[in-house]
Write a protein that holds these residues in place. Structure first.
Motif, mmCIF file in Angstrom:
data_model
loop_
_atom_site.group_PDB
_atom_site.id
_atom_site.type_symbol
_atom_site.label_atom_id
_atom_site.label_comp_id
_atom_site.label_asym_id
_atom_site.label_seq_id
_atom_site.Cartn_x
_atom_site.Cartn_y
_atom_site.Cartn_z
ATOM 1 N N HIS A 63 109.879 104.270 28.864
ATOM 2 C CA HIS A 63 110.558 103.076 29.378
ATOM 3 C C HIS A 63 109.574 101.914 29.425
ATOM 4 N N CYS A 64 109.908 100.825 28.741
ATOM 5 C CA CYS A 64 109.028 99.655 28.655
ATOM 6 C C CYS A 64 109.313 98.708 29.820
ATOM 7 N N GLU A 65 108.300 98.410 30.607
ATOM 8 C CA GLU A 65 108.453 97.489 31.732
ATOM 9 C C GLU A 65 107.997 96.076 31.393
ATOM 10 N N PHE A 95 120.196 112.810 21.725
ATOM 11 C CA PHE A 95 120.486 111.488 22.269
ATOM 12 C C PHE A 95 120.027 110.418 21.287
ATOM 13 N N GLN A 96 120.629 109.241 21.385
ATOM 14 C CA GLN A 96 120.151 108.102 20.623
ATOM 15 C C GLN A 96 118.688 107.855 20.983
ATOM 16 N N ASN A 97 117.941 107.321 20.049
ATOM 17 C CA ASN A 97 116.530 107.057 20.335
ATOM 18 C C ASN A 97 116.356 105.777 21.155
ATOM 19 N N LYS A 98 116.609 104.618 20.573
ATOM 20 C CA LYS A 98 116.392 103.377 21.308
ATOM 21 C C LYS A 98 117.626 103.028 22.133
ATOM 22 N N LEU A 99 117.411 102.813 23.439
ATOM 23 C CA LEU A 99 118.497 102.449 24.343
ATOM 24 C C LEU A 99 118.241 101.040 24.878
ATOM 25 N N PRO A 100 119.287 100.237 25.008
ATOM 26 C CA PRO A 100 119.124 98.879 25.535
ATOM 27 C C PRO A 100 118.871 98.914 27.037
ATOM 28 N N PRO A 101 118.499 97.782 27.634
ATOM 29 C CA PRO A 101 118.334 97.744 29.095
ATOM 30 C C PRO A 101 119.574 98.294 29.797
ATOM 31 N N ASP A 102 119.358 99.204 30.722
ATOM 32 C CA ASP A 102 120.438 99.902 31.406
ATOM 33 C C ASP A 102 120.013 100.038 32.869
ATOM 34 N N ARG A 103 120.717 99.350 33.746
ATOM 35 C CA ARG A 103 120.312 99.278 35.149
ATOM 36 C C ARG A 103 120.279 100.648 35.814
ATOM 37 N N LEU A 104 121.281 101.482 35.555
ATOM 38 C CA LEU A 104 121.335 102.789 36.201
ATOM 39 C C LEU A 104 120.228 103.703 35.675
ATOM 40 N N LEU A 105 119.999 103.672 34.363
ATOM 41 C CA LEU A 105 118.929 104.471 33.779
ATOM 42 C C LEU A 105 117.572 104.052 34.343
ATOM 43 N N SER A 106 117.363 102.749 34.453
ATOM 44 C CA SER A 106 116.102 102.240 35.014
ATOM 45 C C SER A 106 115.925 102.698 36.456
ATOM 46 N N ARG A 107 117.023 102.766 37.195
ATOM 47 C CA ARG A 107 116.944 103.189 38.590
ATOM 48 C C ARG A 107 116.512 104.654 38.698
ATOM 49 N N TYR A 108 117.074 105.515 37.822
ATOM 50 C CA TYR A 108 116.662 106.922 37.826
ATOM 51 C C TYR A 108 115.169 107.045 37.537
ATOM 52 N N ILE A 109 114.688 106.320 36.521
ATOM 53 C CA ILE A 109 113.282 106.390 36.141
ATOM 54 C C ILE A 109 112.397 105.883 37.271
ATOM 55 N N GLN A 110 112.803 104.794 37.907
ATOM 56 C CA GLN A 110 112.030 104.236 39.015
ATOM 57 C C GLN A 110 111.962 105.213 40.187
ATOM 58 N N THR A 111 113.100 105.838 40.501
ATOM 59 C CA THR A 111 113.125 106.790 41.615
ATOM 60 C C THR A 111 112.212 107.973 41.335
ATOM 61 N N ILE A 112 112.216 108.467 40.088
ATOM 62 C CA ILE A 112 111.355 109.595 39.715
ATOM 63 C C ILE A 112 109.880 109.224 39.874
ATOM 64 N N THR A 113 109.499 108.041 39.408
ATOM 65 C CA THR A 113 108.090 107.636 39.524
ATOM 66 C C THR A 113 107.705 107.401 40.985
ATOM 67 N N ILE A 138 112.791 115.000 42.255
ATOM 68 C CA ILE A 138 112.606 114.677 40.838
ATOM 69 C C ILE A 138 113.565 115.491 39.982
ATOM 70 N N LYS A 139 113.701 116.765 40.294
ATOM 71 C CA LYS A 139 114.607 117.611 39.519
ATOM 72 C C LYS A 139 116.038 117.096 39.634
ATOM 73 N N ALA A 140 116.453 116.703 40.842
ATOM 74 C CA ALA A 140 117.803 116.173 41.040
ATOM 75 C C ALA A 140 118.013 114.894 40.234
ATOM 76 N N GLN A 141 117.028 114.013 40.231
ATOM 77 C CA GLN A 141 117.150 112.765 39.469
ATOM 78 C C GLN A 141 117.191 113.030 37.966
ATOM 79 N N LEU A 142 116.465 114.040 37.527
ATOM 80 C CA LEU A 142 116.482 114.380 36.096
ATOM 81 C C LEU A 142 117.863 114.863 35.667
ATOM 82 N N TYR A 143 118.537 115.639 36.515
ATOM 83 C CA TYR A 143 119.905 116.062 36.201
ATOM 84 C C TYR A 143 120.825 114.841 36.092
ATOM 85 N N LEU A 144 120.687 113.901 37.018
ATOM 86 C CA LEU A 144 121.512 112.691 36.967
ATOM 87 C C LEU A 144 121.200 111.873 35.716
ATOM 88 N N LEU A 145 119.923 111.803 35.359
ATOM 89 C CA LEU A 145 119.521 111.079 34.155
ATOM 90 C C LEU A 145 120.134 111.719 32.914
#
Length: 303
Positions: free
Chosen positions: A59-61, A134-152, A166-173
């Motif tokens: 994920h590019c910030e 899954f598709q490789n490149k994904l556009p900005p996605d607010r929900l996806l970014s939230r999962y990644i942020q929560t995991i970090t 982390i495991k729970a967030q990965l399932y949601l992701l």
């Protein structure tokens, strides 16, 4: 465990995620999800070409990254995400002087249960086998970014139950990716051919990685893969997105980027160190693949 030749900008321990180091074997055994935020302040290579069985999320910030994945170039900007499926060949560079990105490397057996259930049968096993993609490149996605942020954040804070969180967030992701970014998988026969092609190419790629300073002939590489030169060139281009000699020059010039930033060797010495007999020719090739002359990069480091 990471295979030989894999490079990961990673953390030395849980909770410490802003580094540019290799994943350690002990960390990999301790927790099978690798989480790192990498900050780069210099254009150049991010990681060398490799593939693995894990599912990877990048994920590019901030800044811009160029990631070659499965023979295609993906240009990532702020908010973009790249999904690297199991067994997809990938490598990356950046042309940005300020790049921040997060990597999640997910060991899929970590998400599996101890007994065969519908989740494993319908999703986790196909993911591991490469029949669910899954598709490789994904556009900005607010929900996806939230999962990644929560995991970090969970990995940084290490509060009680962080592993479960982390495991729970990965399932949601994964559910989010399944519902919005699933792509058609290769038929079984074609997938098997793809995996066989990767195996054929491995020896030649490893040879290039360790002998790039030397003269490398197409006939040598084709022989290592037990293929005709024509078939080898076609397969190499399909899997890496570059012709063999283009890839060799790309690798040489990316190695030169690192040497140019160290300010120990002259440009002529660096040219020789990465496989060029003529420094003028090296400069032309470097500019072609790195979009600037080596003298420009050297000057930028000394300013």
């Amino acid at each position: 465990m990471p295979t030989s030749g894999e490079y990961w900008p990673g953390a030395a321990r849980p909770g410490d995620i802003t580094h540019n180091t290799h994943w350690t074997a002990s960390l990999y055994r301790d927790f099978p999800v690798k989480i790192a935020r990498s900050k780069r302040t210099l254009a150049g290579p991010l990681f060398e070409k490799h593939w693995h069985e894990a599912l990877q999320v990048l994920h590019c910030e901030q800044g811009e990254a160029l990631i070659h994945c499965n023979g295609r170039l993906n240009r990532l900007g702020p908010g973009d995400t790249l999904i690297i499926n199991s067994q997809e060949l990938h490598y990356g560079v950046t042309e940005s002087d300020q790049l921040i990105y997060v990597i999640l490397k997910i060991d899929l057996p970590f998400l599996a249960s101890s007994q065969q259930d519908l989740c494993q049968l319908n999703y986790l096993t196909p993911l591991a086998q490469g029949t669910l993609l899954f598709q490789n490149k994904l556009p900005p996605d607010r929900l996806l970014s939230r999962y990644i942020q929560t995991i970090t954040e969970e990995y940084q804070q290490l509060q009680s139950g962080w592993e479960l969180a982390i495991k729970a967030q990965l399932y949601l992701l994964l559910v989010h990716l399944l519902r919005h970014y699933q792509r058609k998988a290769l038929p079984a026969a074609e997938l098997q051919r793809h995996q066989h092609s990767l195996a054929q190419l491995r020896t030649a790629l490893e040879y290039v990685d360790t002998h790039y300073q030397e003269t490398i002939r197409l006939s040598q590489l084709a022989a290592l893969a037990n293929l005709s030169e024509q078939h080898f060139c076609r397969l190499f281009k399909t899997l890496t997105g570059k012709r063999p000699m283009d890839y060799i020059n790309y690798l040489r010039t990316t190695k030169a980027v690192t040497l140019l930033t160290e300010d120990r060797l002259s440009i002529t010495e660096i040219a020789a160190a990465v496989g060029f007999d003529d420094s003028n020719y090296f400069s032309r090739v470097f500019k072609k693949y790195q979009n600037r002359a080596p003298s420009e990069l050297r000057k930028k480091q000394t300013d």
